[in-house]
Design an enzyme around this catalytic site. Structure first.
Site, PDB file in Angstrom:
ATOM      1  N   ASN A  50       0.829  -1.208   0.000  1.00 47.50           N
ATOM      2  CA  ASN A  50       0.000   0.000   0.000  1.00 47.50           C
ATOM      3  C   ASN A  50       0.860   1.254   0.000  1.00 47.50           C
ATOM      4  O   ASN A  50       0.599   2.219  -0.736  1.00 47.50           O
ATOM      5  CB  ASN A  50      -0.910   0.024   1.230  1.00 47.50           C
ATOM      6  CG  ASN A  50      -2.044  -0.975   1.155  1.00 47.50           C
ATOM      7  OD1 ASN A  50      -2.339  -1.528   0.096  1.00 47.50           O
ATOM      8  ND2 ASN A  50      -2.687  -1.226   2.280  1.00 47.50           N
ATOM      9  N   ARG A 407      -4.887   1.548 -13.109  1.00 47.31           N
ATOM     10  CA  ARG A 407      -3.539   1.747 -12.583  1.00 47.31           C
ATOM     11  C   ARG A 407      -2.854   0.435 -12.217  1.00 47.31           C
ATOM     12  O   ARG A 407      -3.391  -0.387 -11.498  1.00 47.31           O
ATOM     13  CB  ARG A 407      -3.589   2.675 -11.368  1.00 47.31           C
ATOM     14  CG  ARG A 407      -2.234   3.027 -10.785  1.00 47.31           C
ATOM     15  CD  ARG A 407      -2.369   4.111  -9.755  1.00 47.31           C
ATOM     16  NE  ARG A 407      -2.727   5.375 -10.381  1.00 47.31           N
ATOM     17  CZ  ARG A 407      -3.295   6.388  -9.721  1.00 47.31           C
ATOM     18  NH1 ARG A 407      -3.606   6.250  -8.456  1.00 47.31           N
ATOM     19  NH2 ARG A 407      -3.562   7.512 -10.340  1.00 47.31           N
ATOM     20  N   HIS A 437     -15.035   2.453 -15.154  1.00 48.87           N
ATOM     21  CA  HIS A 437     -14.887   1.738 -13.889  1.00 48.87           C
ATOM     22  C   HIS A 437     -16.124   0.918 -13.536  1.00 48.87           C
ATOM     23  O   HIS A 437     -16.098   0.122 -12.605  1.00 48.87           O
ATOM     24  CB  HIS A 437     -14.589   2.750 -12.768  1.00 48.87           C
ATOM     25  CG  HIS A 437     -14.149   2.141 -11.478  1.00 48.87           C
ATOM     26  ND1 HIS A 437     -14.942   2.131 -10.346  1.00 48.87           N
ATOM     27  CD2 HIS A 437     -13.003   1.506 -11.140  1.00 48.87           C
ATOM     28  CE1 HIS A 437     -14.293   1.532  -9.360  1.00 48.87           C
ATOM     29  NE2 HIS A 437     -13.122   1.139  -9.809  1.00 48.87           N
ATOM     30  N   TYR A 471     -11.899 -10.227  -1.530  1.00 55.86           N
ATOM     31  CA  TYR A 471     -12.585  -8.929  -1.543  1.00 55.86           C
ATOM     32  C   TYR A 471     -14.061  -9.187  -1.266  1.00 55.86           C
ATOM     33  O   TYR A 471     -14.639 -10.127  -1.826  1.00 55.86           O
ATOM     34  CB  TYR A 471     -12.492  -8.251  -2.913  1.00 55.86           C
ATOM     35  CG  TYR A 471     -11.193  -7.574  -3.255  1.00 55.86           C
ATOM     36  CD1 TYR A 471      -9.979  -7.993  -2.736  1.00 55.86           C
ATOM     37  CD2 TYR A 471     -11.180  -6.503  -4.149  1.00 55.86           C
ATOM     38  CE1 TYR A 471      -8.794  -7.381  -3.083  1.00 55.86           C
ATOM     39  CE2 TYR A 471      -9.996  -5.875  -4.500  1.00 55.86           C
ATOM     40  CZ  TYR A 471      -8.802  -6.320  -3.971  1.00 55.86           C
ATOM     41  OH  TYR A 471      -7.635  -5.709  -4.319  1.00 55.86           O
ATOM     42  N   ARG A 567     -14.221   2.182   4.604  1.00 56.22           N
ATOM     43  CA  ARG A 567     -13.017   1.395   4.870  1.00 56.22           C
ATOM     44  C   ARG A 567     -11.757   2.255   4.935  1.00 56.22           C
ATOM     45  O   ARG A 567     -10.932   2.109   5.826  1.00 56.22           O
ATOM     46  CB  ARG A 567     -12.835   0.338   3.784  1.00 56.22           C
ATOM     47  CG  ARG A 567     -11.644  -0.574   4.013  1.00 56.22           C
ATOM     48  CD  ARG A 567     -11.281  -1.338   2.761  1.00 56.22           C
ATOM     49  NE  ARG A 567     -10.561  -0.514   1.808  1.00 56.22           N
ATOM     50  CZ  ARG A 567     -10.659  -0.629   0.489  1.00 56.22           C
ATOM     51  NH1 ARG A 567     -11.467  -1.514  -0.031  1.00 56.22           N
ATOM     52  NH2 ARG A 567      -9.952   0.153  -0.321  1.00 56.22           N
ATOM     53  N   HIS A 595     -14.941  -4.131   0.052  1.00 56.02           N
ATOM     54  CA  HIS A 595     -14.931  -3.460  -1.247  1.00 56.02           C
ATOM     55  C   HIS A 595     -16.331  -3.172  -1.776  1.00 56.02           C
ATOM     56  O   HIS A 595     -16.486  -2.439  -2.754  1.00 56.02           O
ATOM     57  CB  HIS A 595     -14.161  -4.333  -2.251  1.00 56.02           C
ATOM     58  CG  HIS A 595     -13.794  -3.655  -3.524  1.00 56.02           C
ATOM     59  ND1 HIS A 595     -14.425  -3.909  -4.717  1.00 56.02           N
ATOM     60  CD2 HIS A 595     -12.855  -2.714  -3.792  1.00 56.02           C
ATOM     61  CE1 HIS A 595     -13.886  -3.176  -5.673  1.00 56.02           C
ATOM     62  NE2 HIS A 595     -12.934  -2.441  -5.141  1.00 56.02           N
TER      63      HIS A 595
END
Length: 725
Positions: A50, A407, A437, A471, A567, A595
């Site tokens: 991260n 990304r 997206h 997820y 989150r 998620h």
């Protein structure tokens, strides 16, 4: 007149500080001894991964603005330089916490459990022979030693590549000054080399340690004065003008090559490195001292993931579970017959992802399916859906919208786009200037009754069976004529930029989503002002958009009870008297990455629930194509409200409560000893296994989730004052 309420001068929390706070919550999971040991190692690895992305994108972006001369304060009131100074201080402190966790907590615990990371001098003869054999066979052929001198300039070190720096002195010319040698360690090599063991332990040797032992053979004629592993992080933002590009695909390919050579923004190096080595590297990469991070341990903690995956110790990991399979009604002839009669909700990873994959695979195998349309943002190389799309293209019309600029997945998406085109799939890259997206698929089928119908999948997560295992995401399978017609309109928008006057019942960014969300929040505000039931529960990854936050502040002041499950980043300040008294923000960080996005509005006595791909961030609302969809089936709404949202609101084990000063307090450390411990993710596993139901959720939390504003949401959670920083 009553006393005037005093609210903070800045009603928004800083984005980057909020993100660092999120990564600290992940680090807490690595520190938490209640988690299995190897899972703690995995959490520590995730914090490092991260942080890598944060540095090469966010910190690099701030440095770029400073270089461009920007001095305007951001939403948090800080200038770019002030923001950088604050982040740098916090990152140094965070990295110290990471290595304290590794050196003083995890490493000793691993050793006790029989998982040992050894130094060369700790190896017995058998292990040394095995390590040397591995080096000669796998490592040495891939290494290229370089010595920096007038004839050999400093090599171009790739982004995040592990390297060894060696301070060298010629033996024949001992009076000459030392020179620097550099070795780049190929990414293909494991960072922890497994070793043989005779006493039942699982032993590993850190790869740089192995290379150091053989460095003299590569630098014959030199005396090695000092050696240290290091890594450079570079600016990884993509900079290109889509409007000026003849081919977006070719432009992205070119910029990927440039990304590997972006300006350096961070140097990580072992803390015992010689001062001269550090200074030479710092000078070469043109970094300030503050950009040098000395690490008392492995330079790249993200590679600790190898220890997790390469150690066959299930007793040190979370217990596996079997996701619930999608069960068709006994009267249904097939999946399409089932969807015609009812909407289907799939909650991963608790429900099997086979339900989503099966929907796409059915499109390839069913001769009644005429056409297939799908978006792809991130997927996996072995995705069954990818293969299904290629198979379907043999005799059906198949259209895929691939987001090339997802990304760090750009390279793989380029490969998939080319492979799909070669198979006869019509591939589009969405709308110039917008990322695609949204997660949706649309099948057109001539059913046995002769009627041509649309079937849709709408989701909150990517079409990736690998991430679906860890997820939490939601998928809706539906044949609702209005929803599927709207999905087709969105595809027309993506492939032909054909805008519709109305995408209802879907909420679509950047066209209708932001204003629709604000209108839904304002409707709750009006209900509260009229004395009607009013309540908002919203679950998302991040909350940043100021217009949304302003609307939530206004709703709170009108008396709307608001629970936000965020989150990661949250710019809203909860619990500020006169501003956000009625807003509670909690973050849940646990075994699975939360998620899913769920938006609940009480709407007096006619509740509405939405799910979708969009967080409440500027980029989701205005810079991407996103789709948020209504849940129309009453049984699914009940499941979302009474099982899923209620479980998250009841969580006492993995929940942290956001305070108005931006700090987070862990609920587990605040609850009364008499209060029942409740882990939402573990509960949902038990639901999937048939061992629990919504009746097992603590009653106090059930009432908080179900009863609208007239009950004033009597809180059972103690919320102490925030500690001073």
């Amino acid at each position: 007149m009553g006393k005037k309420t005093v609210v903070p001068q800045n009603v928004f929390l800083g984005r980057d500080e909020s993100w660092l706070s999120f990564n600290r919550r992940v680090l807490e999971e690595a520190q938490d001894e209640q988690n299995p040991l190897l899972e703690r190692v995995k959490f520590l690895s995730i914090t490092a991964s991260n942080l890598d992305e944060f540095v090469e994108i966010r910190v690099a972006g701030i440095l770029q603005r400073i270089e461009d001369g920007a001095i305007e304060p951001g939403p948090d009131g800080l200038t770019p330089q002030q923001a950088l100074d604050s982040l740098t201080e916090n990152m140094h402190a965070f990295i110290a916490e990471q290595y304290e966790c590794w050196n003083r907590r995890l490493l000793p615990a691993l050793n006790t459990a029989g998982v040992r990371v050894l130094n060369w001098d700790q190896l017995d003869e058998n292990a040394r022979e095995a390590a040397t054999s591995f080096y000669q066979r796998e490592v040495d052929p891939l290494l290229t030693p370089i010595t920096i001198d007038p004839a050999h300039p400093f090599p171009r070190v790739l982004n995040k590549a592990l390297c060894l720096a060696l301070l060298l002195r010629l033996k024949r010319r001992s009076s000459a000054g030392p020179v620097l040698g550099v070795l780049t360690v190929p990414r293909a090599l494991p960072r922890f080399v497994p070793l043989p063991s005779t006493d039942g332990t699982h032993d590993f040797l850190y790869l740089p340690n192995l290379i150091e032992q053989h460095a003299a053979s590569m630098y014959r004629g030199y005396e090695i004065l000092s050696r240290a592993a290091f890594r450079v992080t570079r600016n990884s933002n993509l900079y290109f003008q889509e409007e000026e590009s003849r081919s977006l695909l070719e432009t992205v390919r070119g910029e990927l090559h440039n990304r590997r050579k972006g300006d350096a923004v961070r140097l990580e190096i072992e803390s015992d490195a010689a001062a001269e080595v550090i200074e030479r590297l710092r000078t070469n990469f043109e970094l300030d001292e503050s950009q040098v991070y000395r690490t008392p341990g492995p330079v790249n903690l993200s590679r600790l993931m190898n220890l997790y995956s390469d150690t066959p110790r299930p007793d040190l990991k979370f217990a596996p579970f079997t996701p619930r399979e999608l069960r068709l009604n006994r009267k249904s002839a097939d999946l399409f017959d089932e969807i015609r009669h009812r909407d289907i909700l799939i909650h991963n990873p608790f429900d099997s992802y086979d339900g989503v994959a099966g929907f796409i695979e059915s499109a390839a195998q069913d001769p009644r399916v005429i056409s297939v349309r799908q978006t792809l943002y991130r997927t996996s190389a072995d995705s069954p859906m990818f293969q299904a799309l290629i198979e379907a293209a043999q005799d059906k019309e198949v259209t895929v919208v691939v987001e090339l600029t997802a990304r760090f997945d750009e390279a793989s998406n380029i490969r998939w786009a080319r492979n799909l085109e070669d198979a006869g799939v019509q591939v589009f890259h969405g709308i110039v200037g917008l990322k695609t997206h949204c997660k949706m698929a649309l099948l057109v089928r001539r059913d046995p009754d002769g009627v041509v119908r649309r079937y849709a999948h709408l989701g909150t997560g990517n079409y990736n069976p690998n991430t679906a295992r860890f997820y939490t995401d939601l998928s809706l399978l539906t044949a609702d004529p209005e929803i599927t017609a709207s999905v087709q309109n969105v595809f027309n928008y993506l492939t032909a930029h054909s805008e519709s006057d109305d995408y209802g019942p879907l909420l679509v960014a950047p066209l209708t989503l932001a204003e629709s969300l604000i209108r839904l929040i304002q409707r709750e505000t009006e209900h509260a002002q009229s004395g009607k039931p009013a309540r908002i529960i919203a679950k998302m990854n991040s909350l940043l958009e100021h217009s949304i936050i302003d609307a939530l502040y206004a709703a709170s002041q009108a008396g709307v009870e608001i629970d936000l499950i965020v989150r990661g980043i949250c710019a809203l300040r909860p619990g500020v008297k006169g501003l956000s008294d009625n807003i509670r923000v909690r973050s849940i960080v646990g075994r699975f990455l939360e998620h899913s996005r769920i938006y609940y509005f009480a709407n007096s006595d006619a509740e509405e629930i939405y799910c979708g791909s969009a967080d409440w961030m500027p980029r989701n609302l205005f810079e991407r194509c996103e789709v948020v969809f209504p849940i129309r089936d009453a049984q699914i709404r009940s499941r979302l409200r009474n099982e899923i949202l209620a479980a998250y609101l009841a969580d006492t084990e993995k929940t942290r409560l956001l305070q108005s000063d931006g700090s987070y307090l862990r609920l587990r450390e605040m609850r009364d000893k008499q209060q029942t411990a409740f882990d939402s993710q573990q509960f949902l596993i038990q639901v999937a296994e048939g061992k629990a139901s919504e009746s097992n959720i603590p009653a106090s939390a059930q009432s908080t989730a179900r009863i609208p504003a007239e009950a004033r949401a009597k809180a059972t959670v103690r919320r102490p004052r925030a500690k001073k920083a």
